[in-house]
Scaffold this active site. Sequence first.
Site, short mmCIF file in Angstrom:
data_model
loop_
_atom_site.label_atom_id
_atom_site.label_comp_id
_atom_site.label_asym_id
_atom_site.label_seq_id
_atom_site.Cartn_x
_atom_site.Cartn_y
_atom_site.Cartn_z
N CYS A 36 0.66 -1.19 -0.03
CA CYS A 36 0.02 0.00 0.19
C CYS A 36 1.25 1.25 -0.04
O CYS A 36 1.76 1.10 0.24
CB CYS A 36 -0.34 0.33 1.23
SG CYS A 36 -2.14 -1.47 1.46
N ARG A 67 3.89 1.19 -7.33
CA ARG A 67 4.03 -0.46 -5.86
C ARG A 67 2.64 -0.93 -6.59
O ARG A 67 2.57 -2.23 -6.01
CB ARG A 67 3.83 0.29 -5.05
CG ARG A 67 4.93 1.05 -4.52
CD ARG A 67 4.11 2.40 -3.43
NE ARG A 67 4.18 1.42 -2.02
CZ ARG A 67 5.53 1.57 -0.74
NH1 ARG A 67 6.28 2.65 -1.16
NH2 ARG A 67 4.33 0.58 0.03
N TRP A 82 -2.91 -2.13 -1.29
CA TRP A 82 -2.78 -3.42 -2.77
C TRP A 82 -3.40 -4.10 -1.46
O TRP A 82 -3.30 -4.62 0.00
CB TRP A 82 -1.29 -3.89 -2.35
CG TRP A 82 -1.06 -4.76 -2.47
CD1 TRP A 82 -0.74 -5.69 -1.97
CD2 TRP A 82 -0.29 -5.68 -3.74
NE1 TRP A 82 -0.23 -7.40 -1.94
CE2 TRP A 82 -0.17 -6.95 -3.51
CE3 TRP A 82 -1.23 -4.80 -5.09
CZ2 TRP A 82 -0.05 -7.37 -4.59
CZ3 TRP A 82 -0.91 -6.13 -6.49
CH2 TRP A 82 -0.19 -7.19 -6.06
N ASN A 127 -0.68 0.63 6.57
CA ASN A 127 0.44 -0.34 5.32
C ASN A 127 -0.09 -1.25 5.99
O ASN A 127 0.88 -1.02 7.49
CB ASN A 127 0.88 0.62 4.34
CG ASN A 127 1.79 -0.70 3.97
OD1 ASN A 127 1.26 -1.77 3.65
ND2 ASN A 127 2.73 -0.61 3.36
N GLY A 128 0.32 -2.60 5.92
CA GLY A 128 0.69 -3.65 7.26
C GLY A 128 -0.74 -4.60 6.70
O GLY A 128 -1.89 -4.37 6.28
N GLU A 149 13.31 -23.37 -13.96
CA GLU A 149 13.60 -21.76 -13.79
C GLU A 149 14.64 -21.18 -13.95
O GLU A 149 13.98 -19.84 -14.18
CB GLU A 149 13.00 -21.97 -11.92
CG GLU A 149 12.80 -20.24 -11.32
CD GLU A 149 11.75 -19.37 -12.64
OE1 GLU A 149 10.47 -19.87 -13.17
OE2 GLU A 149 11.73 -18.70 -12.12
N LYS A 159 14.01 -18.08 -16.63
CA LYS A 159 15.27 -16.74 -16.39
C LYS A 159 16.29 -16.42 -16.86
O LYS A 159 15.81 -15.08 -17.17
CB LYS A 159 15.35 -16.69 -14.43
CG LYS A 159 14.93 -16.89 -13.79
CD LYS A 159 13.99 -15.04 -13.30
CE LYS A 159 12.68 -15.39 -13.21
NZ LYS A 159 11.60 -16.55 -13.38
N GLU A 186 15.21 -15.41 -20.84
CA GLU A 186 13.69 -13.91 -20.91
C GLU A 186 14.29 -12.53 -20.63
O GLU A 186 13.56 -12.17 -20.98
CB GLU A 186 12.34 -14.85 -19.48
CG GLU A 186 12.50 -14.44 -17.85
CD GLU A 186 11.39 -14.20 -17.38
OE1 GLU A 186 10.17 -14.23 -18.32
OE2 GLU A 186 11.50 -15.21 -16.48
N HIS A 189 20.49 -39.18 -23.59
CA HIS A 189 20.01 -39.98 -24.20
C HIS A 189 19.27 -38.80 -25.51
O HIS A 189 18.26 -38.50 -26.17
CB HIS A 189 18.15 -40.13 -23.63
CG HIS A 189 18.76 -41.54 -22.85
ND1 HIS A 189 18.65 -42.40 -22.98
CD2 HIS A 189 18.04 -40.49 -21.16
CE1 HIS A 189 18.57 -43.45 -21.84
NE2 HIS A 189 18.91 -41.95 -20.64
N LYS A 249 3.92 -8.85 -17.91
CA LYS A 249 3.80 -9.57 -16.81
C LYS A 249 2.86 -10.22 -16.43
O LYS A 249 2.74 -11.59 -15.72
CB LYS A 249 3.61 -8.01 -15.98
CG LYS A 249 3.86 -8.36 -14.53
CD LYS A 249 4.77 -9.73 -14.47
CE LYS A 249 5.23 -10.30 -12.56
NZ LYS A 249 6.32 -10.98 -12.17
C1 AGP Z 1 8.33 -15.95 -15.21
O1 AGP Z 1 9.00 -14.87 -15.04
C2 AGP Z 1 7.32 -15.37 -16.20
N1 AGP Z 1 6.85 -13.44 -15.99
C3 AGP Z 1 6.02 -15.89 -16.72
O2 AGP Z 1 6.47 -17.37 -17.01
C4 AGP Z 1 5.10 -15.93 -15.53
O3 AGP Z 1 5.16 -16.40 -14.78
C5 AGP Z 1 3.29 -16.61 -15.84
O4 AGP Z 1 3.17 -15.99 -17.56
C6 AGP Z 1 2.78 -17.28 -15.09
O5 AGP Z 1 2.71 -15.48 -14.55
P1 AGP Z 1 1.19 -16.01 -13.68
O6 AGP Z 1 2.12 -16.24 -12.46
O7 AGP Z 1 1.08 -15.00 -13.59
O8 AGP Z 1 0.16 -16.62 -13.76
#
Ligand code: AGP
Length: 611
Positions: A2, A27, A74, A100-101, A484, A488, A491, A507, A606
């Site tokens: 928040c 934020r 938030w 906030n909290g 993972e 990272k 991307e 394989h 995002k």
């Molecule tokens: C991961 O770094 C990416 N931003 C992407 O793979 C993300 O995790 C995926 O699109 C799922 O998003 P969500 O967790 O908001 O559902």
Amino acid sequence: MCGIVGYVGKDNAKDVIIDGLKKLEYRGYDSAGIAVVIDKKIQIKKHVGGIENLENLIGDDPLYSHTGIGHTRWATHGAPSDVNAHPHINGDSSVAVVHNGIIENYAELKEELINEHGVVFRSETDTEVIAHLVGLFMKDCDSLEDAVYMATQKMRGAYAIVAVAAKDPDKLVAVRKDAPLIAGLGKGSNFIASDIPALLKYVKEIYLIENGEMVVVTPDSIKIFDENRQEVKREVFHVTWDVDAAEKEGYEHFMLKEIFEQPKGISETLNRRLDENGRIKLDGISLTKDDLDNFSKIYIVACGTAYHAGLVGKAVIEKFAKIPVEVDVASEFRYRDPLVDEKTLFIAISQSGETLDTLAALREAKRKGARVLSVVNVVGSSVARESDDVFYTWAGPEIAVASTKAYTTQLTCMYIIALYMGLARGTITQEFYDQFIKDLQEIPGKLEEYLKKTGEIEALAKILYNKEQVFFIGRGLDSSISYEGSLKLKEISYINSFAIAAGELKHGTIALMEPGTLVLALATQDALYEKMISNIQEIKARGAHVLSVAKEGNQAIEMQSNEVIYIPYCRDEIAPLLSVVPLQLFSYYVAKERGCNIDKPKNLAKSVTVE
Ligand code: AGP
């Protein structure tokens, strides 16, 4: 998180506050509001959604006042809505509060206010409790600071609060307890805010408020008091940051800031779910032994990083609760006519709670009769609203497209759910449970320490950033972390990275090994260590450049690797919470060396709200 802005002084409070709230939009928030004191009465305007909704609600009303508070919310308790938005007021609108909290004992305080004082609550929030408490004490106190002090003596939790009162109109009173708060020194005006960007346009001299302190702000004075209500003298902090740096709290990118916020996220997501006896409170989610025994299968369905969290979830839920778990990417799940019925538990994992693939998979599972539990970071998001039960990650808003703190808090939720299920079904002992919780609780501290010495990873990135292909390999849980780590790197640095279970190399994929091929080899799983060393030797024999990730104390692996990144020692099952962090940092520093747009990588969003 928040955002808070308070103003008292010669200008129109509304203009200063709205302007300050806009500087805090980065934020992340889901509603906004303002309260001002006009002619010894409090006027309040608040609206779900963006600040533009609030401005439209205010319209041409000048709301002319010299004292006011504002807030961007938030959501943590109560979904985003007009009535849940801050500020909150007491019954006769004589006090307004922003917060906030989280007030951990708000439920018992709410009950006391209802039963003993006949208070009528309007919202679902914990914050409204504060407004009623301050209003109650204001009846017997001469000053707002006395009333606020009395209220905080009854509250437990982490909070930054700011209050205004109709009968003490030229004053803001704020208290800081485990949530950020600053005071801004103006000329004939003074300010309060949750952080610097909100005030940068008006002041460069601020007071950093310490934990447990109260601040009393009037147009010509800012007084700070300690927990014993003794006034303290505080050095003025001269802000030299520009707005962009201030939003990232001094970090160069949101991604780096969010990597460093992981200890806090893990701690909040875990510890707020443990009662005084260390028993898990599943946020009111009822999953009895009978319920759990009735499930023939659990599906964990998600996308991207959230899917990788599901891979770890599968391992620990099957190991602790002995229920079969199938993990699937959401975009595949609903097109393969999945075997789902009333005996299925469907777990959706999503940071944004708006990923269309995940939402569509959830709807398909519901249509087929499954019970739906979602693990989500954004309160009140579509996935959360359409689930039978929601288990929130408390990572706070994640701004960078590359998910980091959301991932480690998703893992934390997987451990909590697995432990809860195992104990309820009797498939793990109380002793195992108690030890595992203890081991989990040590992680934030271990990670905090680890994050103090990340220079070696930055140095490695400076040497290895120009590789055009990078492999990530591991066995067991290390294999899940490899996926993972690879995501990272690709991307945010656009390097063609590839993850594969180490045992699979022979394989086919090992055909790609050339002298100098960079391979990040995760070797944190004691139970699979010898096998992993064999795989590392296979690729070393073909000239690969091996950067291993291992637990502290394992010197032997240095013989098999070009370099080794060590993580603090911990048990195998918990290693993912630590081993993913050097991979996040490596990706960050490689992308930085390559001059990439780290927080907003090309082609990515995002939240992917399209199929
Ligand atoms: C991961 O770094 C990416 N931003 C992407 O793979 C993300 O995790 C995926 O699109 C799922 O998003 P969500 O967790 O908001 O559902």
